[in-house]
Design a protein around this motif. Structure first.
Motif, short mmCIF file in Angstrom:
data_model
loop_
_atom_site.label_atom_id
_atom_site.label_comp_id
_atom_site.label_asym_id
_atom_site.label_seq_id
_atom_site.Cartn_x
_atom_site.Cartn_y
_atom_site.Cartn_z
N MET A 115 0.84 -1.19 0.00
CA MET A 115 0.00 0.00 0.00
C MET A 115 0.88 1.25 0.00
N PRO A 116 0.39 2.37 -0.54
CA PRO A 116 1.17 3.62 -0.56
C PRO A 116 1.35 4.19 0.84
N ASP A 117 2.35 5.07 0.99
CA ASP A 117 2.65 5.66 2.29
C ASP A 117 1.79 6.90 2.57
N ARG A 118 0.59 6.88 2.12
CA ARG A 118 -0.33 7.97 2.43
C ARG A 118 -1.75 7.40 2.42
N LEU A 119 -2.54 7.83 3.39
CA LEU A 119 -3.85 7.23 3.58
C LEU A 119 -4.83 7.54 2.46
N ASP A 120 -4.66 8.68 1.81
CA ASP A 120 -5.61 9.00 0.75
C ASP A 120 -5.39 8.15 -0.49
N GLY A 121 -4.33 7.35 -0.49
CA GLY A 121 -4.10 6.42 -1.59
C GLY A 121 -4.69 5.04 -1.35
N TRP A 122 -5.29 4.83 -0.17
CA TRP A 122 -5.94 3.56 0.15
C TRP A 122 -7.42 3.63 -0.23
N ARG A 123 -7.95 2.51 -0.72
CA ARG A 123 -9.36 2.44 -1.02
C ARG A 123 -10.13 1.94 0.20
N PHE A 179 -1.02 14.54 4.20
CA PHE A 179 -1.19 13.50 3.19
C PHE A 179 -2.64 13.03 3.10
N GLY A 180 -3.53 13.70 3.79
CA GLY A 180 -4.93 13.34 3.74
C GLY A 180 -5.24 12.07 4.51
N GLY A 181 -6.52 11.81 4.68
CA GLY A 181 -6.97 10.59 5.33
C GLY A 181 -7.72 9.73 4.35
N PRO A 182 -8.37 8.67 4.82
CA PRO A 182 -9.21 7.87 3.92
C PRO A 182 -10.24 8.77 3.22
N LEU A 183 -10.36 8.63 1.92
CA LEU A 183 -11.23 9.53 1.15
C LEU A 183 -12.70 9.33 1.49
N VAL A 184 -13.07 8.12 1.85
CA VAL A 184 -14.45 7.83 2.24
C VAL A 184 -14.43 6.99 3.52
N ASP A 185 -15.54 7.02 4.19
CA ASP A 185 -15.70 6.15 5.36
C ASP A 185 -15.92 4.73 4.85
#
Length: 587
Positions: free
Chosen positions: A131-139, A180-186
Motif C-alpha cells: 500500500m502507498p505511504d499515504r492514507l488518501d491512496g488507500w481504497r 497526506f490526507g486521510g481515507p477519502l471515504v468512510d
C-alpha cells in the motif's frame, strides 16, 4: 546510476516549534522557562512525563509516544504526529480552518498514545501489502481487508477490531487536517465502529470472578499479614532506623573496649543467622550475623570491625565466639517477641525465623502488597483509584469510615470520591501509609522516595501469593492455589457477592453501604453482579447458617424474657412462633 532526490514533504498546518500540549492542564514544573516539552517538530518520541498529570498506576514508559518504530518513514511519521496533534488540540484554530470540527474536549494522553500504537499496526499491514505511504491512496476496500485480516488471520476479538475500526473512521474524519490526507471515504458509511466490527455487548462481563478456593485463603492471609504480622515488621523497622541513627565513628583503640562493655551488658544479644528458612526470607548463612552485630554495637554496619583480613578483627571475632560458648544470649533478628502462630503440624512458634535487615527489606514490600490485597478485595475500588490514595485519605463520611480518593475512568475532571470501608480496609490503609516512603502516595515503590514510577497491582498480588505459599511452613497460613487473579477480578467478585447474596455470611461482615447501588449504577456494570456457579452452593449454605444464627439469637432472647422487637409482627412471632418452638423442643 542516478538516485532520485527525495520529494519534499508537503507543508503541515502545524509549526515545528508548536508545543504538542496546548489544551491539557500543564504541571507546574512544565510551565517553568527552559523546561523541555514535546514539540510538533520532534520526530523520534514525545515524552509526556512531567508535562501533564499521569495516573499513579501508569508507568513512565506508558506515557512516552514512540515515533520511530514502524513510523520512521517521513510520510508516516508526519501523519502520526498530525493525528496526535489534532487529538490533543481538537479546537486548534488551524484544525477548524481545515474544516475539521471535533468535540471541544481534548483526547486523553493515554488514548493518543494508544491510537499511535494502532496506527503503527495499520502501517505495518499496509507496507506488507504494497500500500502507498499515504492514507488518501488507500481504497475503502483496503481498510475492510485490513480489519478482516485482524479478525480471521490474526484471530483478534471483535472488541479489538472495533478499536481499529474507530481509528480508521477517525482518520477519515480528520483527513482534511492531514498533509497526506486521510481515507477519502468512510469504509463503513452509516455504521458505528461497533456495528462495523460486529461487536455485541454481552450481558455478562468476560472478567471472571476470583474462585472461592483462592479468595478465602488469600483474603485471610492478607488480613493476617496486616493485622498480626505488620506490627512486628514495623517495630523491627523502627528499631533498625534507631540503630542507624546511633552509629558512631570509633577509632581503632576504642572499638574493642566498647565491644567488651556491650558484651558485659546482660540485655545485649549476639545476633545469629536464622536457621534454614524458605527462599523468600533471603539466603541464610550460619553463625554470627556480623553486619547486624556491628549495628548493635553502634559501629558502621559496612565497616571492618570484625574483618577476617586484619589481626584485630579476628581477635574481636574470637572474643564474640568465646562469649557464645559461655552461654551469652542470642537473637536471630532486630526484635525477639514475634507473634506466635499455630502451624499445620500442630506446633506453635514465631511466624518468622528472624527479622534481620535482609528479611526486613523484603517483608516491608510484602506488607504493602498485603494491604493492597485487602483494599482491592473488600472496597470495590478500581486499581487506578487505589493507586490514587494519598496520605491522610482515611476520613469520616456521613459518620462512617471512608477512603477519600479520585475517580479516573470516564471522569476527565478527576472529581473527589468517598468509598465507605470496613475496619480491615482502614487498618490496611494505615499499615500501607506507615510503610510508604513516598511523599504523597500510599501505594508506591519503596526503594526511591521521590520516584514517580508505579507499583503494579497485578504484580503486588502475584508477589504476595508467592510470599504466602513460600512461607506457609513458618506462618501456618493455608497455601493459596494457583490461578490467575487481577485487581479487576476482585472488584467484580465483590459486586457479585453484595448483589446476589446480600444476606450471606460474607456480605453481613464485609458489605459496604454503597456497594450495591454503585455496582448497578449503569448498564455496563450489570455484568459485575452476575451470579457465579462456583460461589452459589457455598453462599447458599452461608445464607442458611446466617439465618440459623439469627433465629438462635432471637430464641435465646425470648427464653430470657427479653423483647425481640416491638409491634404486632414481633408479638405474633414471639407468641405463635417461639413459644411453639419451646413447647415442641421441650426446653
Amino acid at each position: 546510476m542516478t538516485t532520485p532526490l527525495p520529494r519534499p514533504l508537503p507543508l503541515s498546518i502545524f509549526r515545528d516549534d508548536e508545543p504538542v500540549i496546548q489544551s491539557h492542564s500543564l504541571l507546574n514544573a512544565a510551565r517553568l522557562p527552559g523546561v523541555q516539552v514535546p514539540l510538533f517538530g520532534d520526530t523520534s518520541a514525545w515524552d509526556f512525563n512531567g508535562v501533564v498529570r499521569r495516573n499513579a498506576n501508569l508507568s513512565e514508559g506508558s506515557f512516552r509516544m514512540n515515533l520511530n518504530e514502524g513510523l520512521a518513514s517521513p510520510e508516516w511519521n508526519l501523519t502520526a504526529r498530525e493525528v496526535a496533534m489534532v487529538m490533543a488540540n481538537p479546537r486548534h484554530e488551524v484544525v477548524i480552518d481545515a474544516g475539521v470540527h471535533l468535540p471541544p474536549e481534548p483526547f486523553d494522553v493515554q488514548t493518543i498514545i494508544r491510537t499511535n500504537s494502532l496506527l503503527r499496526t495499520i502501517v505495518s499491514w499496509g507496507r506488507g501489502n504494497g500500500m502507498p505511504d499515504r492514507l488518501d491512496g488507500w481504497r475503502d476496500t483496503d481498510f475492510r481487508r485490513f480489519t478482516n485480516w485482524l479478525a480471521t488471520t490474526k484471530g483478534r476479538q471483535a472488541g479489538t477490531v472495533m478499536n481499529y475500526t474507530a481509528v480508521i473512521k477517525r482518520l477519515h474524519e480528520i483527513g482534511p487536517a492531514l498533509a497526506f490526507g486521510g481515507p477519502l471515504v468512510d469504509p463503513w458509511p452509516g455504521k458505528s465502529a461497533r456495528q462495523a466490527a460486529k461487536y455485541e455487548v454481552a450481558s455478562e462481563l468476560s472478567t471472571p470472578n476470583v474462585p472461592p478456593e483462592i479468595w478465602f485463603p488469600l483474603v485471610r492471609a492478607a488480613w493476617t499479614y496486616v493485622h498480626t504480622f505488620a506490627p512486628d515488621v514495623l517495630r523491627a523497622f523502627h528499631r533498625y532506623e534507631r540503630l542507624h541513627g546511633r552509629v558512631r565513628q570509633f577509632s581503632r583503640d576504642t572499638i574493642t573496649p566498647h565491644l567488651e562493655a556491650w558484651l558485659a551488658d546482660p540485655a545485649s544479644r549476639i545476633p545469629l543467622h536464622a536457621p534454614e528458612a524458605p527462599d523468600h526470607f533471603g539466603a541464610r548463612r550460619e553463625g554470627v550475623n556480623w553486619g547486624l552485630l556491628r549495628l548493635f554495637i553502634q559501629a558502621d554496619p559496612r565497616g571492618s570491625a570484625f574483618s577476617s583480613d586484619t589481626r584485630v578483627g579476628r581477635l574481636r571475632q574470637e572474643r564474640v565466639l568465646q562469649a557464645l560458648e559461655a552461654g551469652h544470649p542470642t537473637t536471630t533478628g532486630l526484635i525477639d517477641d514475634l507473634a506466635q502462630v499455630t502451624r499445620a503440624d500442630g506446633t506453635t512458634g514465631p511466624w518468622h525465623p528472624g527479622l534481620d535487615p535482609r528479611a526486613l527489606t523484603t517483608l516491608v514490600s510484602r506488607m504493602r502488597d498485603a494491604a493492597f490485597c485487602l483494599v482491592v478485595a473488600l472496597s470495590m475500588m478500581r486499581d487506578s483509584e487505589i493507586h490514587e490514595i494519598r496520605r491522610g485519605a482515611l476520613v469520616e463520611h456521613y459518620n462512617a469510615p471512608a477512603i477519600a480518593s479520585s475517580l479516573d475512568k470516564g471522569h476527565r475532571g478527576r472529581p473527589g470520591k468517598h468509598w465507605w470501608i470496613t475496619d480491615p480496609v482502614a487498618e490496611a490503609i494505615t499499615v500501607a501509609e506507615a510503610i510508604s516512603v513516598h511523599e504523597e502516595r500510599v501505594f508506591a515503590p519503596l526503594k526511591r522516595p521521590n520516584s514517580t514510577r508505579a507499583a503494579h497491582g497485578a504484580q503486588m498480588l502475584e508477589c504476595f501469593v508467592a510470599t504466602v505459599n513460600n512461607g506457609s511452613a513458618w506462618t501456618g497460613l493455608e497455601p493459596i492455589p494457583g490461578g490467575r487473579i487481577s485487581p479487576h477480578m476482585f472488584r467484580k467478585t465483590m459486586a457479585m457477592l453484595t448483589d446476589q447474596f446480600p444476606g450471606s455470611e460474607i456480605a453481613l461482615g464485609l458489605q459496604l453501604k454503597h456497594v450495591a447501588g454503585r455496582a448497578l449504577a449503569n448498564r455496563s456494570t450489570l455484568g459485575y453482579a452476575a451470579a457465579d456457579t462456583q460461589w452459589a452452593h457455598l453462599l447458599e449454605n452461608a445464607v442458611d447458617a446466617a439465618r440459623f444464627r439469627r433465629f438462635k439469637d432471637l430464641f435465646g432472647a425470648h427464653k430470657d424474657s427479653q423483647p425481640i422487637g416491638y409491634g404486632p409482627r414481633a408479638r405474633s412471632f414471639s407468641g405463635a412462633g417461639l413459644d411453639q418452638v419451646e413447647s415442641v423442643a421441650g426446653v
